[in-house]
Design a protein around this motif. Sequence first.
Motif, short mmCIF file in Angstrom:
data_model
loop_
_atom_site.label_atom_id
_atom_site.label_comp_id
_atom_site.label_asym_id
_atom_site.label_seq_id
_atom_site.Cartn_x
_atom_site.Cartn_y
_atom_site.Cartn_z
N LEU A 100 0.80 -1.21 0.00
CA LEU A 100 0.00 0.00 0.00
C LEU A 100 0.84 1.28 0.00
CD1 LEU A 100 -3.05 -0.90 2.26
CD2 LEU A 100 -3.08 -0.22 -0.13
N LYS A 101 1.97 1.27 0.69
CA LYS A 101 2.84 2.46 0.69
C LYS A 101 3.33 2.78 -0.72
CE LYS A 101 3.40 4.58 4.56
NZ LYS A 101 2.89 5.92 4.71
N THR A 102 3.60 1.76 -1.51
CA THR A 102 4.03 1.95 -2.89
C THR A 102 2.88 2.55 -3.71
OG1 THR A 102 5.51 0.06 -2.69
CG2 THR A 102 4.98 0.79 -4.92
N ILE A 103 1.68 2.07 -3.46
CA ILE A 103 0.51 2.62 -4.16
C ILE A 103 0.28 4.07 -3.75
CG2 ILE A 103 -1.98 2.40 -4.48
CD1 ILE A 103 -1.59 -0.66 -4.11
N GLN A 104 0.50 4.39 -2.48
CA GLN A 104 0.36 5.77 -2.03
C GLN A 104 1.36 6.67 -2.75
OE1 GLN A 104 1.11 6.43 2.15
NE2 GLN A 104 0.10 8.41 2.11
N GLN A 105 2.58 6.20 -2.94
CA GLN A 105 3.58 6.98 -3.68
C GLN A 105 3.16 7.18 -5.13
OE1 GLN A 105 7.02 4.56 -2.94
NE2 GLN A 105 7.43 5.50 -0.95
N ASP A 126 -7.44 1.73 8.19
CA ASP A 126 -7.39 3.15 8.54
C ASP A 126 -5.96 3.68 8.49
OD1 ASP A 126 -6.21 2.25 10.90
OD2 ASP A 126 -7.98 2.59 12.11
N ARG A 127 -5.87 4.98 8.66
CA ARG A 127 -4.59 5.70 8.54
C ARG A 127 -3.57 5.21 9.57
NH1 ARG A 127 -4.68 11.92 7.32
NH2 ARG A 127 -2.51 12.15 6.75
N LEU A 128 -4.01 4.95 10.79
CA LEU A 128 -3.11 4.49 11.85
C LEU A 128 -2.52 3.12 11.51
CD1 LEU A 128 -1.82 4.90 14.62
CD2 LEU A 128 -3.87 3.89 15.62
N THR A 129 -3.35 2.23 11.01
CA THR A 129 -2.88 0.90 10.63
C THR A 129 -1.82 1.01 9.54
OG1 THR A 129 -5.02 -0.06 11.19
CG2 THR A 129 -3.60 -1.37 9.79
N LEU A 130 -2.05 1.90 8.58
CA LEU A 130 -1.05 2.10 7.51
C LEU A 130 0.25 2.65 8.06
CD1 LEU A 130 -3.31 3.54 4.70
CD2 LEU A 130 -2.02 1.42 4.61
N ALA A 131 0.16 3.55 9.03
CA ALA A 131 1.37 4.13 9.62
C ALA A 131 2.16 3.09 10.42
CB ALA A 131 1.01 5.30 10.52
N LEU A 132 1.45 2.20 11.09
CA LEU A 132 2.10 1.18 11.92
C LEU A 132 2.57 -0.03 11.13
CD1 LEU A 132 -0.26 1.26 15.04
CD2 LEU A 132 2.02 2.28 14.81
N SER A 133 2.00 -0.22 9.94
CA SER A 133 2.36 -1.38 9.10
C SER A 133 2.70 -0.91 7.69
CB SER A 133 1.19 -2.37 9.06
OG SER A 133 0.79 -2.76 10.34
N PRO A 134 3.85 -0.28 7.51
CA PRO A 134 4.19 0.28 6.19
C PRO A 134 4.33 -0.76 5.08
CG PRO A 134 6.05 0.47 7.68
CD PRO A 134 4.90 -0.05 8.49
N GLU A 135 4.52 -2.01 5.43
CA GLU A 135 4.68 -3.06 4.42
C GLU A 135 3.38 -3.83 4.17
OE1 GLU A 135 7.52 -3.46 2.63
OE2 GLU A 135 8.17 -1.68 3.71
N LEU A 170 -9.96 6.03 0.42
CA LEU A 170 -10.15 4.84 -0.40
C LEU A 170 -9.74 3.57 0.34
CD1 LEU A 170 -8.87 6.31 -3.77
CD2 LEU A 170 -11.22 5.60 -3.28
N CYS A 171 -8.63 3.63 1.08
CA CYS A 171 -8.19 2.46 1.87
C CYS A 171 -9.23 2.08 2.90
CB CYS A 171 -6.85 2.74 2.54
SG CYS A 171 -5.47 2.68 1.39
#
Length: 85
Positions: free
Chosen positions: A3-8, A38-47, A30-31
Amino acid sequence: MILKTIQQLFHSELDLLYDVKEVDHFFFMLCKAYFNIDRLTLALSPELNISKADGTTIFKALSKLKLGKPIQYILGVTTFFEMEF
């Protein structure tokens, strides 16, 4: 797909059309709507990974955003005073 790659990718495709913070907001909306992440989950799990089918869904939304379609139309809902319509 990470997801971090998709965000980029969202930033590389949309930063010339929208404010950087707005692009982040679109991505997080969208996520949450499509994957219940949610945003927090993405921040805590960048992979964090999603499936190829889920990737197709978010890339379709990206294509619509590039055409200027409002995020509310893409998601089919909008929020006003914390109420969904």
